[in-house]
Motif scaffolding. Structure first.
Motif, PDB file in Angstrom:
ATOM      1  N   GLY A 313     -35.004  44.726  -4.668  1.00  0.00           N
ATOM      2  CA  GLY A 313     -36.396  44.244  -4.577  1.00  0.00           C
ATOM      3  C   GLY A 313     -37.340  44.948  -5.515  1.00  0.00           C
ATOM      4  N   GLY A 314     -37.052  44.894  -6.821  1.00  0.00           N
ATOM      5  CA  GLY A 314     -37.994  45.418  -7.812  1.00  0.00           C
ATOM      6  C   GLY A 314     -37.907  46.917  -8.004  1.00  0.00           C
ATOM      7  N   ARG A 315     -38.760  47.414  -8.893  1.00  0.00           N
ATOM      8  CA  ARG A 315     -38.730  48.837  -9.246  1.00  0.00           C
ATOM      9  C   ARG A 315     -39.318  49.670  -8.104  1.00  0.00           C
ATOM     10  NH1 ARG A 315     -37.972  52.131 -13.325  1.00  0.00           N
ATOM     11  NH2 ARG A 315     -39.441  53.819 -13.621  1.00  0.00           N
ATOM     12  N   LYS A 316     -38.589  50.726  -7.732  1.00  0.00           N
ATOM     13  CA  LYS A 316     -39.040  51.560  -6.607  1.00  0.00           C
ATOM     14  C   LYS A 316     -39.105  53.028  -7.021  1.00  0.00           C
ATOM     15  CE  LYS A 316     -39.540  48.149  -4.032  1.00  0.00           C
ATOM     16  NZ  LYS A 316     -40.194  47.464  -5.105  1.00  0.00           N
ATOM     17  N   GLU A 317     -39.917  53.767  -6.296  1.00  0.00           N
ATOM     18  CA  GLU A 317     -40.089  55.197  -6.582  1.00  0.00           C
ATOM     19  C   GLU A 317     -39.120  56.002  -5.724  1.00  0.00           C
ATOM     20  OE1 GLU A 317     -42.153  56.640  -8.734  1.00  0.00           O
ATOM     21  OE2 GLU A 317     -42.939  54.700  -9.409  1.00  0.00           O
ATOM     22  N   ILE A 318     -38.376  56.896  -6.382  1.00  0.00           N
ATOM     23  CA  ILE A 318     -37.481  57.790  -5.630  1.00  0.00           C
ATOM     24  C   ILE A 318     -38.348  58.712  -4.762  1.00  0.00           C
ATOM     25  CG2 ILE A 318     -35.647  59.559  -5.812  1.00  0.00           C
ATOM     26  CD1 ILE A 318     -34.893  56.834  -7.123  1.00  0.00           C
TER      27      ILE A 318
END
Ligand code: SF4
Length: 342
Positions: A313-318
Motif C-alpha cells: 500500500g504505497g511508500r511507508k516510513e520505517i
C-alpha cells in the motif's frame, strides 16, 4: 535489524522474536508435523525458472535477510513443543540453506532437541563440498532434498543461470552423500515442459541407480510453477495439475520408478496448528520494521501479539505505525493493506 549491502541490495540480520507470519524467513506451520525453517533468503544461483526470484540477478527483490541461529532455533522449538514432538525441521528457504553460515550449528542444536525427530534441508547443491557434507553428517542432518534438473553440464549452466555451476561435481557429491554418510538423499528435479522432458527422467533413473532414498522416498518430480514475483521461462506455460498428474503416472508406468508419494510415506501427518492470533478482515496496528523481500513490500509487526505481517500500500516510513487490514491469513502468513497512519 541492521543492514549491510549484499550485491545491489541490503542484507538485514534478524535477531529475536517475532519469527512467525512472514514467508521469507522464520518458521512456517502448515498444519502438519513438518515445520519449514527459513534462516536465510540468499542464493548463489539464478535459475531461469526460480519461483522466488532469488540470486544475484534478481530483478524483483529489494532486500535479503538472515536470522540469528539461536532465535530461529527457539522459534522452531516453541512450535515443535506445542505440537507434542515428532516434528521434522525442513530447512527449505526462499534461497539456498547452504548460504547460511550457521547451518551446521543450527542442525546440531535442532538434533539435540527431543521434540525434533528429523532434520532435512533443500538445496540445488552448488555450495556442497566434502567437508560441508561431513560436518552436516556429524551435526546429525537426516536428509538432503537435492533439486537438480538435468545431468547435462551445459544445460545445467543454462537452467541454473550460472556459468560456474558444475553438475558433474554435484553428482559426485550426491553419490558421496549416499555411500559415505548417514544422510539420506531425495532428488527433486523441476520439470519445465518442452525444456527438460528427457532430462528429468534421466535424473530420476540416476537417483535410483546411486541408491537415493535410504529411509525416505528416492525421487519426486516437481511441477514448474509461475509466481507473481518469480522468473518465467519464455514460451513455457505450467502444465495444468490434472495433465501433470496424468504425465507423472505415465512416467511411473514407462520407467517402473515411483516419483510421487503419499504423506505417510514421508512420515508426514496432520497436526494441530500453532494458534494464529489474527484473522482475515481484522484491522490491527502494525509497526513497519523493514522493507520486505520484494519491491513494494514492507515487513511489519502486529503490535498486540507479536507476529510478522507483509504489508502493501504505497511508500511507508520505517518505524511508523499504521492501521492495517488483513487481507490474507493462509497458514497464518499474514498479508495486509494499509488503511491509514496512526
Ligand atoms: S530455484 Fe532455488 S537454487 Fe535456483 S535461484 Fe531459486 S532459490 Fe536459488
Amino acid at each position: 535489524m541492521i543492514g549491510i549491502v549484499w550485491g545491489n541490495r541490503p542484507l538485514y540480520f534478524v535477531n529475536g522474536a517475532p519469527l512467525y507470519g512472514y514467508i521469507g524467513f522464520g518458521v512456517i506451520d502448515r498444519g502438519t508435523n513438518v515445520l519449514q525453517v527459513r534462516p536465510t533468503t540468499l542464493c548463489p544461483l539464478n535459475c531461469i525458472f526460480c519461483s522466488v526470484d532469488a540470486g544475484p540477478h534478481s530483478r524483483n527483490r529489494q532486500a535479503e535477510f538472515m536470522v540469528d541461529p539461536d532465535s530461529i532455533y527457539e522459534a522452531t522449538l516453541e512450535i515443535a513443543r506445542f505440537k507434542g514432538g515428532g516434528v521434522e525441521a525442513l530447512i527449505d528457504t526462499v534461497g539456498d540453506p547452504l548460504t547460511y553460515p550457521y547451518i551446521t550449528y543450527l542442525v546440531k542444536k535442532l538434533k539435540r532437541n527431543p521434540y525434533i525427530s528429523s532434520i532435512a534441508l533443500e538445496t540445488h547443491g552448488a555450495l556442497l563440498s566434502h567437508r560441508l557434507i561431513d560436518e552436516l553428517d556429524e551435526a546429525g542432518l537426516d536428509r538432503i532434498n537435492l533439486s537438480i534438473d538435468t545431468l547435462d553440464n551445459n544445460k545445467a549452466k543454462i537452467l541454473q543461470g550460472t556459468k560456474w555451476f558444475n553438475i558433474d561435481k554435484v553428482k559426485k557429491l550426491a553419490e558421496y552423500i549416499v555411500k559415505e554418510t548417514n544422510i539420506d538423499l531425495h532428488v527433486t528435479p523441476v520439470w519445465i515442459p518442452g525444456i527438460n522432458d528427457d532430462d528429468v527422467i534421466e535424473v530420476v533413473k540416476w537417483a535410483y541407480r546411486i541408491g537415493a532414498g535410504k529411509k525416505w522416498p528416492p525421487a519426486t518430480i516437481q511441477r514448474y510453477n509461475i509466481h507473481k514475483y518469480g522468473r518465467k521461462v519464455a514460451g513455457v506455460k505450467p502444465l495444468k495439475w490434472s495433465v501433470f498428474w496424468r504425465k507423472i503416472r505415465e512416467i511411473e508406468k514407462t520407467t517402473g520408478l515411483r516419483v510421487s508419494w503419499e504423506m505417510h510415506e514421508w512420515k508426514m501427518e496432520k497436526r494441530k496448528r500453532y494458534p494464529c492470533p489474527y484473522r482475515k478482515n481484522n484491522v490491527a496496528a502494525v509497526k513497519i520494521i523493514s522493507p520486505g523481500l520484494f519491491r513494494g513490500e514492507y515487513i511489519g509487526v502486529v503490535a498486540k501479539k507479536e507476529w510478522l505481517i507483509t504489508v502493501y500500500g504505497g511508500r511507508k516510513e520505517i518505524g511508523h505505525t499504521y492501521y492495517v487490514k488483513i487481507i490474507n491469513d493462509k497458514d497464518c502468513l499474514l498479508i495486509g493493506k494499509i488503511m491509514g497512519e496512526i
